[in-house]
Scaffold this motif. Structure first.
Motif, mmCIF file in Angstrom:
data_model
loop_
_atom_site.group_PDB
_atom_site.id
_atom_site.type_symbol
_atom_site.label_atom_id
_atom_site.label_comp_id
_atom_site.label_asym_id
_atom_site.label_seq_id
_atom_site.Cartn_x
_atom_site.Cartn_y
_atom_site.Cartn_z
ATOM 1 N N GLU A 18 132.654 53.988 -34.555
ATOM 2 C CA GLU A 18 133.738 53.575 -33.651
ATOM 3 C C GLU A 18 133.587 54.200 -32.281
ATOM 4 O OE1 GLU A 18 137.624 53.964 -35.234
ATOM 5 O OE2 GLU A 18 137.389 52.163 -36.452
ATOM 6 N N GLU A 19 133.157 55.464 -32.312
ATOM 7 C CA GLU A 19 132.930 56.140 -31.028
ATOM 8 C C GLU A 19 131.829 55.444 -30.249
ATOM 9 O OE1 GLU A 19 133.933 60.568 -32.433
ATOM 10 O OE2 GLU A 19 132.008 60.299 -31.383
ATOM 11 N N ARG A 20 130.752 55.105 -30.988
ATOM 12 C CA ARG A 20 129.594 54.510 -30.303
ATOM 13 C C ARG A 20 129.900 53.112 -29.766
ATOM 14 N NH1 ARG A 20 125.647 53.259 -33.299
ATOM 15 N NH2 ARG A 20 126.334 53.930 -35.339
ATOM 16 N N THR A 21 130.884 52.436 -30.348
ATOM 17 C CA THR A 21 131.188 51.082 -29.873
ATOM 18 C C THR A 21 132.446 51.063 -29.003
ATOM 19 O OG1 THR A 21 132.429 50.576 -31.876
ATOM 20 C CG2 THR A 21 130.095 49.963 -31.859
ATOM 21 N N ALA A 22 132.999 52.242 -28.729
ATOM 22 C CA ALA A 22 134.198 52.301 -27.881
ATOM 23 C C ALA A 22 133.881 51.655 -26.541
ATOM 24 C CB ALA A 22 134.619 53.749 -27.684
ATOM 25 N N GLY A 23 134.818 50.863 -26.037
ATOM 26 C CA GLY A 23 134.562 50.167 -24.764
ATOM 27 C C GLY A 23 134.256 48.698 -24.996
ATOM 28 N N LEU A 24 133.768 48.362 -26.194
ATOM 29 C CA LEU A 24 133.551 46.945 -26.523
ATOM 30 C C LEU A 24 134.811 46.413 -27.204
ATOM 31 C CD1 LEU A 24 129.948 46.931 -28.084
ATOM 32 C CD2 LEU A 24 130.625 46.477 -25.718
ATOM 33 N N ALA A 29 132.222 44.611 -31.222
ATOM 34 C CA ALA A 29 131.844 45.878 -31.852
ATOM 35 C C ALA A 29 131.467 45.649 -33.313
ATOM 36 C CB ALA A 29 132.992 46.871 -31.733
ATOM 37 N N GLU A 30 132.206 44.748 -33.973
ATOM 38 C CA GLU A 30 131.954 44.509 -35.395
ATOM 39 C C GLU A 30 130.632 43.792 -35.648
ATOM 40 O OE1 GLU A 30 136.621 44.503 -36.835
ATOM 41 O OE2 GLU A 30 135.541 42.586 -36.657
ATOM 42 N N MET A 31 130.088 43.157 -34.609
ATOM 43 C CA MET A 31 128.787 42.499 -34.775
ATOM 44 C C MET A 31 127.656 43.511 -34.869
ATOM 45 S SD MET A 31 128.400 39.224 -32.364
ATOM 46 C CE MET A 31 129.163 37.677 -32.779
ATOM 47 N N LEU A 32 127.854 44.646 -34.196
ATOM 48 C CA LEU A 32 126.773 45.626 -34.164
ATOM 49 C C LEU A 32 126.460 46.097 -35.588
ATOM 50 C CD1 LEU A 32 127.650 47.772 -31.022
ATOM 51 C CD2 LEU A 32 126.364 45.650 -31.198
ATOM 52 N N GLY A 33 125.188 46.066 -35.911
ATOM 53 C CA GLY A 33 124.767 46.513 -37.247
ATOM 54 C C GLY A 33 125.025 45.482 -38.334
ATOM 55 N N ASN A 34 125.465 44.262 -37.965
ATOM 56 C CA ASN A 34 125.801 43.232 -38.965
ATOM 57 C C ASN A 34 125.008 41.959 -38.747
ATOM 58 O OD1 ASN A 34 127.626 43.855 -40.993
ATOM 59 N ND2 ASN A 34 129.306 44.021 -39.505
ATOM 60 N N TRP A 35 123.742 42.075 -38.415
ATOM 61 C CA TRP A 35 122.971 40.890 -38.024
ATOM 62 C C TRP A 35 122.379 40.127 -39.210
ATOM 63 C CZ3 TRP A 35 124.228 39.699 -33.345
ATOM 64 C CH2 TRP A 35 124.551 40.705 -32.426
#
Ligand code: AHZ
Length: 312
Positions: A18-24, A29-35
């Motif tokens: 959550e910290e790493r995707t803060a700002g999106l 954010a939920e797409m990251l790591g879900n490809w």
């Protein structure tokens, strides 16, 4: 040893998603790591065609009768479009740009440098549009010319009453006899003649490729100084005998050039206002080179003048 990722590091990484995707925004954010399970919504190719062409031809139909046409979407034309669109949301404004990419000479500050310089008081326009700058006293610096151009462009394109037709060239002006007959020139400009730019470039090697037309009672021409495309309207005014001759742009003198361009931004023949560097070709004004304040403020003045003429 530095490359080894132990269980502690994995735990830390997991805890900080959550910290790493803060700002999106959350959906992105939920797409990251879900490809792995990623796929687009379905579509048929013809749907894409229709989505584009229906809108384009509806725009062509609507804008065939415009209130104000701006020829050229360089720094002056875009500044004029912004001001007009903001001041008069009731007017139908059409911007015609020969290039695929609007912006004219304002994607770089000068030579191939990034920063764009504007002398005060042109900073008022940057504040208005929301372009950040460094204050250097008598002048300000935008960190990249593309930041100025893309910001003004984005504001203009988001306006409901403004349509940009790019990759489209103004090939001629539509004229009418000047009804009140007060001017020496004797004509009033009543619209523009357009063609796809790629077609305009091939009139010499293809047979008849007739153009299209757009009517409007007021035109602002900002096609830049003379060159392969530039100074279009004022050169046409000479060949149609509405101007005796052009003064021709003089050598570079920033001090004189910028004041002159803003001061001289005006209606040249009834219905045609000229702004930006195109104007220097009529009046024999100096070249200004890499400083853009006069382009922004000439655009603002051209918009004010266009509203005055429109409301007459
Ligand atoms: O593609 C042209 C450019 O984007 C477009 N244009 C020219 N003729 C056209 C036509 N139909 C449609 N017949 C046409 N579009 O007009 C735009 C002009 O932009 P510009 O940046 O050249 O002109 P400007 O007056 O907005 O800004 C000039 C900035 C300066 S000052 C300067 C110097 O002193 O050396 N050089 C530049 C580029």
């Amino acid at each position: 040893a530095q490359l080894a990722v132990g269980p502690k590091k994995v735990k830390e990484a997991a805890a900080s998603v959550e910290e790493r995707t803060a700002g999106l925004t959350k959906p992105l954010a939920e797409m990251l790591g879900n490809w792995d399970n990623f796929s687009f919504a379905p579509i048929r190719e013809s749907t894409v065609s229709r989505a584009m062409t229906r809108r384009y031809f509806a725009d062509l139909d609507t804008h065939a009768e415009s209130d104000i046409i701006i020829i050229g979407a360089g720094s002056c034309g875009l500044s004029a479009a912004y001001t007009l669109g903001k001041l008069r949301p009731d007017l139908r404004i059409t911007v015609i740009e020969a290039g695929v990419s609007p912006g004219g000479g304002a994607w770089l500050g000068g030579q191939l440098f990034s920063a764009m310089v504007m002398r005060k008081p042109a900073d008022v326009f940057l504040r208005e549009v929301g372009v950040p700058f460094e204050d250097e006293g008598d002048y300000v610096v935008v960190k990249h010319a593309a930041l100025f151009t893309s910001t003004v462009l984005a504001r203009v394109l988001a306006m409901d009453n403004v349509k940009l037709f790019n990759a489209t060239t103004v090939e001629d002006l539509i004229t009418r006899p000047d009804e009140d007959g007060e001017t020496k020139a004797g004509v009033r400009i009543a619209g523009v003649v357009t063609n796809w730019t790629l077609v305009s470039m091939h009139h010499d090697d293809q047979s008849c490729m007739d153009p299209n037309t757009i009517n409007a009672p007021v035109i602002i021409s900002t096609t830049g100084h003379d060159g392969p495309f530039g100074a279009f309207s004022v050169k046409r005014l000479v060949s149609m005998k509405q101007l005796e001759q052009l003064g021709g742009m003089r050598g570079l003198d920033m001090q004189r050039a910028e004041d002159a361009i803003v001061k001289n931004t005006r209606e040249i023949v009834p219905g045609l206002i000229v702004g930006g560097m195109e104007l220097s070709e009529i009046d024999g004004a100096n070249r200004m080179g890499p400083t853009f304040g006069a382009m922004a403020l000439s655009g603002v003045k051209a918009a004010e003048e266009a509203i005055r003429v429109f409301d007459l």
